[in-house]
Design a protein around this motif. Structure first.
Motif, PDB file in Angstrom:
ATOM      1  N   VAL A   1      -9.530   7.105  -2.968  1.00  0.00           N
ATOM      2  CA  VAL A   1      -8.065   7.058  -2.929  1.00  0.00           C
ATOM      3  C   VAL A   1      -7.619   5.709  -2.375  1.00  0.00           C
ATOM      4  O   VAL A   1      -7.852   5.402  -1.199  1.00  0.00           O
ATOM      5  N   GLY A   2      -6.988   4.884  -3.204  1.00  0.00           N
ATOM      6  CA  GLY A   2      -6.486   3.578  -2.761  1.00  0.00           C
ATOM      7  C   GLY A   2      -7.281   2.438  -3.371  1.00  0.00           C
ATOM      8  O   GLY A   2      -8.493   2.321  -3.150  1.00  0.00           O
TER       9      GLY A   2
ATOM     10  N   GLY B   1      -7.262  -0.909  -2.898  1.00  0.00           N
ATOM     11  CA  GLY B   1      -7.316  -2.201  -2.210  1.00  0.00           C
ATOM     12  C   GLY B   1      -8.763  -2.667  -2.178  1.00  0.00           C
ATOM     13  O   GLY B   1      -9.638  -2.077  -2.825  1.00  0.00           O
TER      14      GLY B   1
ATOM     15  N   ALA C   1     -11.063  -2.338   0.096  1.00  0.00           N
ATOM     16  CA  ALA C   1     -12.002  -1.306   0.559  1.00  0.00           C
ATOM     17  C   ALA C   1     -12.273  -0.295  -0.548  1.00  0.00           C
ATOM     18  O   ALA C   1     -13.429   0.040  -0.828  1.00  0.00           O
TER      19      ALA C   1
ATOM     20  N   LYS D   1      -1.804   4.303  -6.165  1.00  0.00           N
ATOM     21  CA  LYS D   1      -0.410   4.701  -6.368  1.00  0.00           C
ATOM     22  C   LYS D   1       0.421   3.635  -7.088  1.00  0.00           C
ATOM     23  O   LYS D   1       1.413   3.951  -7.716  1.00  0.00           O
ATOM     24  N   ASN D   2       0.003   2.385  -7.011  1.00  0.00           N
ATOM     25  CA  ASN D   2       0.737   1.337  -7.742  1.00  0.00           C
ATOM     26  C   ASN D   2       0.282   1.278  -9.196  1.00  0.00           C
ATOM     27  O   ASN D   2      -0.723   1.884  -9.569  1.00  0.00           O
TER      28      ASN D   2
ATOM     29  N   LEU E   1      -1.914 -11.197  -1.871  1.00  0.00           N
ATOM     30  CA  LEU E   1      -1.130 -11.968  -0.883  1.00  0.00           C
ATOM     31  C   LEU E   1      -2.031 -12.667   0.127  1.00  0.00           C
ATOM     32  O   LEU E   1      -1.591 -13.567   0.848  1.00  0.00           O
TER      33      LEU E   1
ATOM     34  N   GLU F   1      -8.725  -0.747   6.324  1.00  0.00           N
ATOM     35  CA  GLU F   1      -7.781  -0.946   7.426  1.00  0.00           C
ATOM     36  C   GLU F   1      -7.250   0.354   8.024  1.00  0.00           C
ATOM     37  O   GLU F   1      -6.685   0.354   9.108  1.00  0.00           O
TER      38      GLU F   1
ATOM     39  N   GLY G   1     -10.765 -14.232   7.781  1.00  0.00           N
ATOM     40  CA  GLY G   1     -11.614 -13.558   6.792  1.00  0.00           C
ATOM     41  C   GLY G   1     -12.303 -12.319   7.342  1.00  0.00           C
ATOM     42  O   GLY G   1     -13.042 -11.644   6.625  1.00  0.00           O
TER      43      GLY G   1
ATOM     44  N   ASN H   1     -10.977  -9.446   8.519  1.00  0.00           N
ATOM     45  CA  ASN H   1     -10.446  -8.136   8.120  1.00  0.00           C
ATOM     46  C   ASN H   1     -10.883  -7.750   6.711  1.00  0.00           C
ATOM     47  O   ASN H   1     -11.216  -6.593   6.458  1.00  0.00           O
TER      48      ASN H   1
ATOM     49  N   ALA I   1     -13.150  -4.557   5.481  1.00  0.00           N
ATOM     50  CA  ALA I   1     -12.745  -3.627   4.410  1.00  0.00           C
ATOM     51  C   ALA I   1     -13.858  -3.508   3.367  1.00  0.00           C
ATOM     52  O   ALA I   1     -14.235  -2.399   2.954  1.00  0.00           O
TER      53      ALA I   1
HETATM   54  C1  LIG Z   1       0.098 -11.424   4.048  1.00  0.00           C
HETATM   55  C2  LIG Z   1      -1.315 -11.008   4.362  1.00  0.00           C
HETATM   56  C3  LIG Z   1      -2.333 -11.934   4.266  1.00  0.00           C
HETATM   57  C4  LIG Z   1      -3.640 -11.548   4.577  1.00  0.00           C
HETATM   58  N1  LIG Z   1      -4.629 -12.472   4.447  1.00  0.00           N
HETATM   59  C5  LIG Z   1      -5.910 -12.134   4.752  1.00  0.00           C
HETATM   60  C6  LIG Z   1      -6.974 -13.045   4.571  1.00  0.00           C
HETATM   61  O1  LIG Z   1      -6.799 -14.140   4.028  1.00  0.00           O
HETATM   62  N2  LIG Z   1      -8.215 -12.657   4.980  1.00  0.00           N
HETATM   63  C7  LIG Z   1      -8.470 -11.413   5.522  1.00  0.00           C
HETATM   64  O2  LIG Z   1      -9.614 -11.128   5.893  1.00  0.00           O
HETATM   65  N3  LIG Z   1      -7.481 -10.500   5.631  1.00  0.00           N
HETATM   66  C8  LIG Z   1      -6.229 -10.823   5.261  1.00  0.00           C
HETATM   67  N4  LIG Z   1      -5.219  -9.896   5.358  1.00  0.00           N
HETATM   68  C9  LIG Z   1      -5.583  -8.517   5.717  1.00  0.00           C
HETATM   69  C10 LIG Z   1      -6.226  -7.805   4.514  1.00  0.00           C
HETATM   70  O3  LIG Z   1      -5.469  -8.079   3.350  1.00  0.00           O
HETATM   71  C11 LIG Z   1      -6.297  -6.302   4.739  1.00  0.00           C
HETATM   72  O4  LIG Z   1      -7.020  -6.064   5.919  1.00  0.00           O
HETATM   73  C12 LIG Z   1      -6.978  -5.603   3.576  1.00  0.00           C
HETATM   74  O5  LIG Z   1      -6.183  -5.717   2.410  1.00  0.00           O
HETATM   75  C13 LIG Z   1      -7.207  -4.122   3.871  1.00  0.00           C
HETATM   76  O6  LIG Z   1      -7.806  -3.558   2.742  1.00  0.00           O
HETATM   77  P1  LIG Z   1      -7.700  -1.998   2.449  1.00  0.00           P
HETATM   78  O7  LIG Z   1      -8.344  -1.786   1.135  1.00  0.00           O
HETATM   79  O8  LIG Z   1      -8.202  -1.234   3.605  1.00  0.00           O
HETATM   80  O9  LIG Z   1      -6.153  -1.673   2.378  1.00  0.00           O
HETATM   81  P2  LIG Z   1      -5.006  -2.232   1.405  1.00  0.00           P
HETATM   82  O10 LIG Z   1      -5.317  -3.585   0.924  1.00  0.00           O
HETATM   83  O11 LIG Z   1      -3.765  -2.001   2.153  1.00  0.00           O
HETATM   84  O12 LIG Z   1      -5.084  -1.271   0.143  1.00  0.00           O
HETATM   85  C14 LIG Z   1      -4.708   0.094   0.224  1.00  0.00           C
HETATM   86  C15 LIG Z   1      -4.427   0.576  -1.182  1.00  0.00           C
HETATM   87  O13 LIG Z   1      -4.206   1.994  -1.152  1.00  0.00           O
HETATM   88  C16 LIG Z   1      -3.110   2.313  -1.977  1.00  0.00           C
HETATM   89  N5  LIG Z   1      -2.532   3.589  -1.526  1.00  0.00           N
HETATM   90  C17 LIG Z   1      -1.849   3.806  -0.375  1.00  0.00           C
HETATM   91  N6  LIG Z   1      -1.487   5.091  -0.291  1.00  0.00           N
HETATM   92  C18 LIG Z   1      -1.939   5.699  -1.416  1.00  0.00           C
HETATM   93  C19 LIG Z   1      -1.862   7.025  -1.914  1.00  0.00           C
HETATM   94  N7  LIG Z   1      -1.232   8.001  -1.246  1.00  0.00           N
HETATM   95  N8  LIG Z   1      -2.430   7.303  -3.102  1.00  0.00           N
HETATM   96  C20 LIG Z   1      -3.061   6.328  -3.828  1.00  0.00           C
HETATM   97  N9  LIG Z   1      -3.148   5.051  -3.396  1.00  0.00           N
HETATM   98  C21 LIG Z   1      -2.605   4.747  -2.196  1.00  0.00           C
HETATM   99  C22 LIG Z   1      -2.171   1.140  -1.806  1.00  0.00           C
HETATM  100  O14 LIG Z   1      -1.237   1.064  -2.864  1.00  0.00           O
HETATM  101  C23 LIG Z   1      -3.155  -0.021  -1.785  1.00  0.00           C
HETATM  102  O15 LIG Z   1      -3.424  -0.493  -3.074  1.00  0.00           O
HETATM  103  C24 LIG Z   1      -3.919 -10.240   5.022  1.00  0.00           C
HETATM  104  C25 LIG Z   1      -2.890  -9.310   5.116  1.00  0.00           C
HETATM  105  C26 LIG Z   1      -1.591  -9.686   4.775  1.00  0.00           C
HETATM  106  C27 LIG Z   1      -0.494  -8.663   4.856  1.00  0.00           C
END
Ligand SMILES: Cc1cc2nc3c(=O)[nH]c(=O)nc-3n(C[C@H](O)[C@H](O)[C@H](O)COP(=O)(O)OP(=O)(O)OC[C@H]3O[C@@H](n4cnc5c(N)ncnc54)[C@H](O)[C@@H]3O)c2cc1C
Length: 421
Positions: free
Chosen positions: A16-17, A19, A21, A41-42, A51, A391, A401, A403, A407
């Motif tokens: 689920v999700g 991103g 991870a 969800k997107n 970004l 996250e 880098g 975070n 993930a």
């Molecule tokens: C502006 C910005 C710049 C950054 N730059 C860096 C960088 O250069 N280097 C670095 O290490 N970290 C960076 N980070 C942090 C990094 O982007 C995050 O830590 C990382 O994206 C986390 O990954 P994730 O997959 O856990 O979560 P996310 O990237 O938040 O992905 C979560 C996904 O789950 C989906 N989702 C949420 N709820 C649901 C649901 N109910 N059903 C289905 N899908 C759902 C969302 O739509 C999303 O696509 C940055 C963060 C920001 C905001």
């Protein structure tokens, strides 16, 4: 959601999700031969990834494991198993073997040579496709289906259900909610009995009581020292880059130190920062420079002298804080005024009045409690067959880098563990 009558034993992994991870979780489970469904969800994957690193994606950091772990705000030991399995060298190999060349910049930050986060996303999407991961877009997941303390599927917002033999939640934190990270996974985890450590902003700009930052909006100061203090003692001191924003201060140095500052502010401390605009020069050396300039430019205004020592837009405000008329000829500047300017160069004080909300932070601190997750597998200790990555779990790190690596690594481990379940 608890469900009594449902089909189990469908050999399918539900992620689920979409991103970083979630994509890595799905890729790893797919590589190991499982049927994988990735639900996002997107209408696109990886909105936040695009970004990242100002669109350049600082994918990981090339430093050694111990230095790497030091850059987490706490709880870094939890990541040892994930990093043991899949760390920065493995991540770099992963992308390079798939044709994306990477480069290491200052402070060991690793970026794609394309300088484009899109090229990172493209590799991940191609790999999802290659491993036959089914992707369902535009489908927010509302709940996890649990039967006899074991995850067995998910309920979608439209009321439909998808069944599988394990569910991996990778829905991110709550910062930058427009990217889709709105904390849904944490709500689901909480409903299933997991503790959620209070969500707080990490890597967040700070608000300032004075109005100068507003007047200096957009100015970047490189190689300055920030001395953060409370009313009694100095508490933090580092050199780096500062950005003035409409409401206060930001930039890499402020973001890195912000976690500590947020804690102190939450403890009710009065925090202020003194900017050392010339950390390489002592007060005596600045004094000598003034005296030299004053001697050779007797007819010039103090404003024109300071334009060589400060960004042009800062000069008038700087002089007004020092109580000096900008047009005053340098020959008229008193010793007291000169000493006042030197003190300002070495300690321009700004009072910290707060910080931006978690939605505006780069990272969410807090999340699913690590006590409820097995670090060797990323599986919930409460619900069998339920895993977490990225996250949404209670780990967060500095910029550089760290975070994204966390993930990718936790996703990789969760994907592999779910297959071996
Ligand atoms: C502006 C910005 C710049 C950054 N730059 C860096 C960088 O250069 N280097 C670095 O290490 N970290 C960076 N980070 C942090 C990094 O982007 C995050 O830590 C990382 O994206 C986390 O990954 P994730 O997959 O856990 O979560 P996310 O990237 O938040 O992905 C979560 C996904 O789950 C989906 N989702 C949420 N709820 C649901 C649901 N109910 N059903 C289905 N899908 C759902 C969302 O739509 C999303 O696509 C940055 C963060 C920001 C905001």
């Amino acid at each position: 959601m608890k469900c009594a009558n449902m089909k189990l034993n469908i050999k399918k992994i539900i992620v689920v999700g979409g991103g970083p991870a979630g994509m890595m979780t799905a890729i790893r489970a797919g590589q190991l031969g499982r049927t994988v469904v990735l639900i996002e969800k997107n209408q696109v994957l990886g909105k936040k990834l695009l970004l990242s690193g100002k669109g350049r994606c600082n994918i990981t950091n090339a430093c050694e494991l111990d230095s790497f772990l030091d850059r987490f705000s706490g709880n870094a030991q939890f990541l040892r198993s994930a990093f043991h399995l899949f760390f920065n060298t493995e991540l770099i190999d992963f992308f390079e073997q798939r044709g994306l060349k990477l480069k290491t910049e200052r402070q060991q930050r690793v970026f794609p040579v394309t300088d484009s986060a899109d090229s990172v996303l493209k590799v991940l999407e191609k790999e999802l496709h290659k491993n036959k991961v089914e992707i369902i877009y535009n489908s927010p997941v509302r709940d996890v289906i649990v039967h006899e303390a074991r995850a067995g599927g998910v309920v979608l917002a439209d009321g439909g259900s998808i069944y599988g033999d394990s569910v991996i939640l990778t829905t991110g934190g709550v910062s930058f909610p427009a990217t889709g990270s709105t904390g849904d996974g944490m709500d689901m985890a909480q409903r299933l009995g997991h503790k959620i450590i209070a969500l707080q902003p990490g890597l967040v700009p700070l608000k300032i009581r004075q109005n100068y930052p507003e007047l200096w909006e957009g100015i970047t100061l490189k190689n300055i020292r920030l001395n953060f203090s409370d009313s009694k003692k100095q508490i933090l001191s580092e050199i780096g880059e500062l950005l003035f924003t409409g409401f206060g201060i930001s930039g890499p140095l402020v973001l890195s130190l912000s976690g500590q500052i947020v804690n102190w502010l939450n403890e009710g401390k009065d925090v202020f920062v003194e900017i050392d605009l010339k950390p390489a020069l002592s007060k005596e050396q600045i004094n000598e420079r003034f005296l030299r300039e004053f001697k050779t430019n007797t007819k010039k205004s103090i404003r024109s002298i300071l334009k060589n020592m400060l960004p042009q837009r800062m000069v008038d405000v700087f002089l007004s804080i020092a109580g000096i008329e900008p047009k005053k000829q340098v020959s008229q500047i008193t010793q007291k005024e000169r000493m006042g300017m030197i003190s300002l160069f070495k300690g321009l004080r700004l009072d910290i009045s707060g910080y931006l909300p978690v939605e505006k932070a780069m990272i969410t601190r807090g999340g699913v409690s690590l006590k409820d997750i097995n670090p060797r597998t990323m599986e919930s200790r409460i619900i069998k067959g339920l895993y977490f990555a990225g996250e949404m779990i209670d780990v967060d790190a500095d910029t550089g880098g760290f975070n994204l690596q966390a993930a990718f690594s936790t996703g990789y481990l969760a994907g592999e563990s779910a297959v071996n379940d």
